[in-house]
Write a protein that holds these residues in place. Structure first.
Motif, PDB file in Angstrom:
ATOM      1  N   GLN A 220       0.828  -1.201   0.000  1.00 47.29           N
ATOM      2  CA  GLN A 220       0.000   0.000   0.000  1.00 47.29           C
ATOM      3  C   GLN A 220       0.865   1.254   0.000  1.00 47.29           C
ATOM      4  O   GLN A 220       0.656   2.179  -0.790  1.00 47.29           O
ATOM      5  N   GLN A 221       1.863   1.288   0.886  1.00 41.16           N
ATOM      6  CA  GLN A 221       2.697   2.484   0.964  1.00 41.16           C
ATOM      7  C   GLN A 221       3.592   2.629  -0.264  1.00 41.16           C
ATOM      8  O   GLN A 221       3.806   3.731  -0.762  1.00 41.16           O
ATOM      9  N   LEU A 222       4.094   1.501  -0.764  1.00 42.23           N
ATOM     10  CA  LEU A 222       4.945   1.556  -1.953  1.00 42.23           C
ATOM     11  C   LEU A 222       4.158   2.078  -3.151  1.00 42.23           C
ATOM     12  O   LEU A 222       4.695   2.833  -3.973  1.00 42.23           O
ATOM     13  N   THR A 223       2.903   1.704  -3.252  1.00 40.95           N
ATOM     14  CA  THR A 223       2.047   2.203  -4.334  1.00 40.95           C
ATOM     15  C   THR A 223       1.948   3.722  -4.287  1.00 40.95           C
ATOM     16  O   THR A 223       2.031   4.402  -5.321  1.00 40.95           O
ATOM     17  N   VAL A 224       1.774   4.259  -3.093  1.00 39.52           N
ATOM     18  CA  VAL A 224       1.680   5.714  -2.932  1.00 39.52           C
ATOM     19  C   VAL A 224       3.003   6.381  -3.302  1.00 39.52           C
ATOM     20  O   VAL A 224       3.027   7.433  -3.960  1.00 39.52           O
ATOM     21  N   VAL A 225       4.121   5.779  -2.869  1.00 38.62           N
ATOM     22  CA  VAL A 225       5.443   6.337  -3.180  1.00 38.62           C
ATOM     23  C   VAL A 225       5.661   6.399  -4.692  1.00 38.62           C
ATOM     24  O   VAL A 225       6.138   7.408  -5.231  1.00 38.62           O
TER      25      VAL A 225
ATOM     26  N   GLY B 227       1.591  -6.585 -11.164  1.00 36.19           N
ATOM     27  CA  GLY B 227       0.381  -5.808 -11.370  1.00 36.19           C
ATOM     28  C   GLY B 227      -0.728  -6.117 -10.379  1.00 36.19           C
ATOM     29  O   GLY B 227      -1.848  -5.614 -10.516  1.00 36.19           O
ATOM     30  N   ASP B 228      -0.425  -6.932  -9.370  1.00 40.65           N
ATOM     31  CA  ASP B 228      -1.452  -7.361  -8.419  1.00 40.65           C
ATOM     32  C   ASP B 228      -1.572  -6.378  -7.256  1.00 40.65           C
ATOM     33  O   ASP B 228      -0.756  -6.379  -6.332  1.00 40.65           O
ATOM     34  N   LEU B 229      -2.597  -5.529  -7.306  1.00 41.29           N
ATOM     35  CA  LEU B 229      -2.850  -4.551  -6.252  1.00 41.29           C
ATOM     36  C   LEU B 229      -4.172  -4.845  -5.545  1.00 41.29           C
ATOM     37  O   LEU B 229      -4.851  -3.939  -5.057  1.00 41.29           O
ATOM     38  N   THR B 230      -4.541  -6.122  -5.477  1.00 43.74           N
ATOM     39  CA  THR B 230      -5.819  -6.497  -4.884  1.00 43.74           C
ATOM     40  C   THR B 230      -5.883  -6.216  -3.384  1.00 43.74           C
ATOM     41  O   THR B 230      -6.972  -6.102  -2.823  1.00 43.74           O
ATOM     42  N   SER B 231      -4.742  -6.113  -2.734  1.00 39.20           N
ATOM     43  CA  SER B 231      -4.758  -5.840  -1.295  1.00 39.20           C
ATOM     44  C   SER B 231      -4.796  -4.341  -1.002  1.00 39.20           C
ATOM     45  O   SER B 231      -4.888  -3.946   0.163  1.00 39.20           O
ATOM     46  N   CYS B 232      -4.721  -3.509  -2.031  1.00 39.42           N
ATOM     47  CA  CYS B 232      -4.616  -2.055  -1.849  1.00 39.42           C
ATOM     48  C   CYS B 232      -5.964  -1.360  -1.975  1.00 39.42           C
ATOM     49  O   CYS B 232      -6.858  -1.801  -2.706  1.00 39.42           O
TER      50      CYS B 232
ATOM     51  N   LEU C 159      -7.259   1.997  -3.487  1.00 43.13           N
ATOM     52  CA  LEU C 159      -6.741   2.931  -4.480  1.00 43.13           C
ATOM     53  C   LEU C 159      -7.719   4.060  -4.748  1.00 43.13           C
ATOM     54  O   LEU C 159      -8.897   3.814  -5.013  1.00 43.13           O
ATOM     55  N   ASP C 160      -7.231   5.294  -4.684  1.00 44.62           N
ATOM     56  CA  ASP C 160      -8.017   6.420  -5.167  1.00 44.62           C
ATOM     57  C   ASP C 160      -8.040   6.347  -6.688  1.00 44.62           C
ATOM     58  O   ASP C 160      -7.116   5.812  -7.316  1.00 44.62           O
ATOM     59  N   LEU C 161      -9.069   6.905  -7.291  1.00 43.83           N
ATOM     60  CA  LEU C 161      -9.152   6.919  -8.748  1.00 43.83           C
ATOM     61  C   LEU C 161      -7.935   7.600  -9.349  1.00 43.83           C
ATOM     62  O   LEU C 161      -7.373   7.145 -10.341  1.00 43.83           O
ATOM     63  N   GLU C 162      -7.497   8.698  -8.734  1.00 43.05           N
ATOM     64  CA  GLU C 162      -6.345   9.443  -9.245  1.00 43.05           C
ATOM     65  C   GLU C 162      -5.088   8.582  -9.269  1.00 43.05           C
ATOM     66  O   GLU C 162      -4.298   8.629 -10.213  1.00 43.05           O
ATOM     67  N   VAL C 163      -4.909   7.761  -8.223  1.00 43.10           N
ATOM     68  CA  VAL C 163      -3.734   6.889  -8.148  1.00 43.10           C
ATOM     69  C   VAL C 163      -3.807   5.821  -9.237  1.00 43.10           C
ATOM     70  O   VAL C 163      -2.829   5.583  -9.959  1.00 43.10           O
ATOM     71  N   LEU C 164      -4.954   5.162  -9.371  1.00 48.41           N
ATOM     72  CA  LEU C 164      -5.097   4.105 -10.368  1.00 48.41           C
ATOM     73  C   LEU C 164      -4.905   4.640 -11.782  1.00 48.41           C
ATOM     74  O   LEU C 164      -4.198   4.029 -12.596  1.00 48.41           O
ATOM     75  N   LEU C 165      -5.503   5.782 -12.086  1.00 50.33           N
ATOM     76  CA  LEU C 165      -5.354   6.356 -13.422  1.00 50.33           C
ATOM     77  C   LEU C 165      -3.906   6.720 -13.706  1.00 50.33           C
ATOM     78  O   LEU C 165      -3.419   6.536 -14.826  1.00 50.33           O
ATOM     79  N   SER C 166      -3.206   7.228 -12.700  1.00 52.56           N
ATOM     80  CA  SER C 166      -1.802   7.578 -12.886  1.00 52.56           C
ATOM     81  C   SER C 166      -0.956   6.346 -13.190  1.00 52.56           C
ATOM     82  O   SER C 166      -0.107   6.368 -14.097  1.00 52.56           O
TER      83      SER C 166
ATOM     84  N   THR D  72      -4.481  -5.498 -11.446  1.00 54.76           N
ATOM     85  CA  THR D  72      -5.592  -6.223 -10.838  1.00 54.76           C
ATOM     86  C   THR D  72      -6.020  -5.510  -9.565  1.00 54.76           C
ATOM     87  O   THR D  72      -5.193  -5.230  -8.698  1.00 54.76           O
ATOM     88  N   VAL D  73      -7.312  -5.197  -9.467  1.00 54.42           N
ATOM     89  CA  VAL D  73      -7.825  -4.493  -8.291  1.00 54.42           C
ATOM     90  C   VAL D  73      -9.036  -5.241  -7.733  1.00 54.42           C
ATOM     91  O   VAL D  73      -9.731  -5.956  -8.446  1.00 54.42           O
ATOM     92  N   ASP D  74      -9.266  -5.064  -6.442  1.00 54.26           N
ATOM     93  CA  ASP D  74     -10.404  -5.662  -5.758  1.00 54.26           C
ATOM     94  C   ASP D  74     -11.472  -4.589  -5.601  1.00 54.26           C
ATOM     95  O   ASP D  74     -11.288  -3.625  -4.855  1.00 54.26           O
ATOM     96  N   LEU D  75     -12.581  -4.754  -6.309  1.00 53.66           N
ATOM     97  CA  LEU D  75     -13.618  -3.720  -6.278  1.00 53.66           C
ATOM     98  C   LEU D  75     -14.298  -3.614  -4.914  1.00 53.66           C
ATOM     99  O   LEU D  75     -14.848  -2.569  -4.576  1.00 53.66           O
ATOM    100  N   ARG D  76     -14.274  -4.688  -4.130  1.00 54.36           N
ATOM    101  CA  ARG D  76     -14.873  -4.605  -2.798  1.00 54.36           C
ATOM    102  C   ARG D  76     -14.117  -3.601  -1.925  1.00 54.36           C
ATOM    103  O   ARG D  76     -14.688  -2.999  -1.028  1.00 54.36           O
ATOM    104  N   LYS D  77     -12.818  -3.444  -2.181  1.00 58.44           N
ATOM    105  CA  LYS D  77     -12.003  -2.508  -1.405  1.00 58.44           C
ATOM    106  C   LYS D  77     -11.946  -1.132  -2.055  1.00 58.44           C
ATOM    107  O   LYS D  77     -11.369  -0.202  -1.486  1.00 58.44           O
ATOM    108  N   ASN D  78     -12.511  -1.028  -3.245  1.00 58.91           N
ATOM    109  CA  ASN D  78     -12.420   0.229  -3.994  1.00 58.91           C
ATOM    110  C   ASN D  78     -13.770   0.585  -4.596  1.00 58.91           C
ATOM    111  O   ASN D  78     -13.922   0.747  -5.809  1.00 58.91           O
ATOM    112  N   ARG D  79     -14.772   0.711  -3.739  1.00 57.94           N
ATOM    113  CA  ARG D  79     -16.128   0.976  -4.180  1.00 57.94           C
ATOM    114  C   ARG D  79     -16.258   2.291  -4.938  1.00 57.94           C
ATOM    115  O   ARG D  79     -17.108   2.437  -5.818  1.00 57.94           O
TER     116      ARG D  79
END
Length: 314
Positions: free
Chosen positions: A89-94, A113-118, A120-127, A137-144
């Motif tokens: 999670q923190q490395l993704t932000v960095v 590419g596996d970020l299912t545990s993270c 993610l804000d839309l801005e982060v994912l788009l970037s 790969t993202v988990d939609l339950r964690k990123n409603r």
């Protein structure tokens, strides 16, 4: 130990063929070592990576500050990193804050590419998507919140793999694709959802049904989940002719009866003698020739809202 091993390898490994190591795990005496100790250990591991061909580096036993892993991200070679969820999670932000294309690409390659545990804000994912060519790969339950920004994700739909995709997300996505008439996005949607159109427990209006028809017109061999789905009167007739595109149809017994009645009404209106009209054949084929009117076909599965909509009552 990592420091001593690094020194030993440097002394004895000069000129030798690099050793291939399938997996290397870093284990320290403490789960929360002082930063200087961890920094020294990671530096030694980085040295080993220059001497050994390590395919996977397991760092899941402790939390690491994201900036401490930049050296490993820059390592040239087929190295994958296994991190715990907090570190990832923190490395993704960095990586996002760095806004560097090379670093973003290396990061996604190293973590597969596996970020299912993270989260993610839309801005982060788009970037991340804009600065790389790697699938994510993202988990939609964690990123409603991503469900509310489908129009922004549409251009990248082919590179996002959704785990635990919700039927509300699929409904909104097919509606957005239809409104945009973005037929080129249909194949991307299906790839991201394992070729499932999951509309489980959704209430569809006329435009939703038109959107579903638009999707079906531009695909082949797709699986459709309509368990406990509400379809307005008169709209089933528009879906029936498109069932030749459906390889598996999941319906409860209420909706199954509606489909069968619609087929029968069509045959009566046309005065068609046996054999049955194509729509009936396509319906039976999509049901794998099983007509389930038992109570088990009416069990409410909405709470499961499975990945890609892969629950079936048949």
């Amino acid at each position: 130990m990592a420091v001593k091993l690094s020194r030993l390898v440097r002394r004895t490994g000069r000129g030798a063929t690099p050793l291939t190591v399938p997996e290397l795990s870093l284990v320290l005496k403490s789960n929360q070592p002082p930063e200087r100790v961890l920094s020294r250990a990671l530096s030694s591991v980085a040295s080993l990576l220059r001497l050994w061909r390590v395919q996977c580096l397991d760092l899941t036993d402790f939390w690491i500050q994201g900036h401490s892993l930049i050296t490993l991200l820059c390592h040239q070679g087929p190295l994958s990193l296994r991190l715990n969820s907090d570190t990832l999670q923190q490395l993704t932000v960095v990586v996002y804050e760095a806004q560097d294309k090379d670093l973003t690409q290396w990061f996604l390659e190293k973590v597969g590419g596996d970020l299912t545990s993270c989260r993610l804000d839309l801005e982060v994912l788009l970037s991340l998507l804009q600065h790389s060519t790697h699938n994510i790969t993202v988990d939609l339950r964690k990123n409603r919140l991503l469900e509310k920004n489908i129009s922004d994700l549409l251009p990248f739909l082919g590179r996002v793999i959704f785990k635990r995709s919700s039927s509300s997300f699929v409904k909104s996505t097919i509606r957005q694709i239809y409104d945009s008439r973005a037929s080129d996005c249909v194949s991307s949607l299906l790839r991201s959802s394992d070729h499932w159109i999951n509309l489980n427990s959704r209430e569809l209006d006329r435009v939703d049904c038109t959107a579903l028809g638009f999707i079906l017109q531009h695909c082949h061999q797709v699986k459709v989940n309509l368990l406990w789905t509400s379809i307005p009167p008169g709209e089933i007739e528009s879906i029936l002719p498109l069932l030749d595109r459906v390889s598996q149809l999941s319906v409860d017994r209420r909706l199954l009866l509606s489909f069968l009645q619609c087929c029968a009404a069509s045959q009566i209106q046309q005065g068609a003698p046996p054999p049955p009209p194509p729509t009936a054949v396509w319906l039976l084929r999509s049901l794998h020739y099983r007509l389930d009117f038992s109570c088990s076909s009416s069990v409410d599965l909405s709470a499961q809202d499975q990945e890609g909509g892969s629950v079936s009552d048949h």
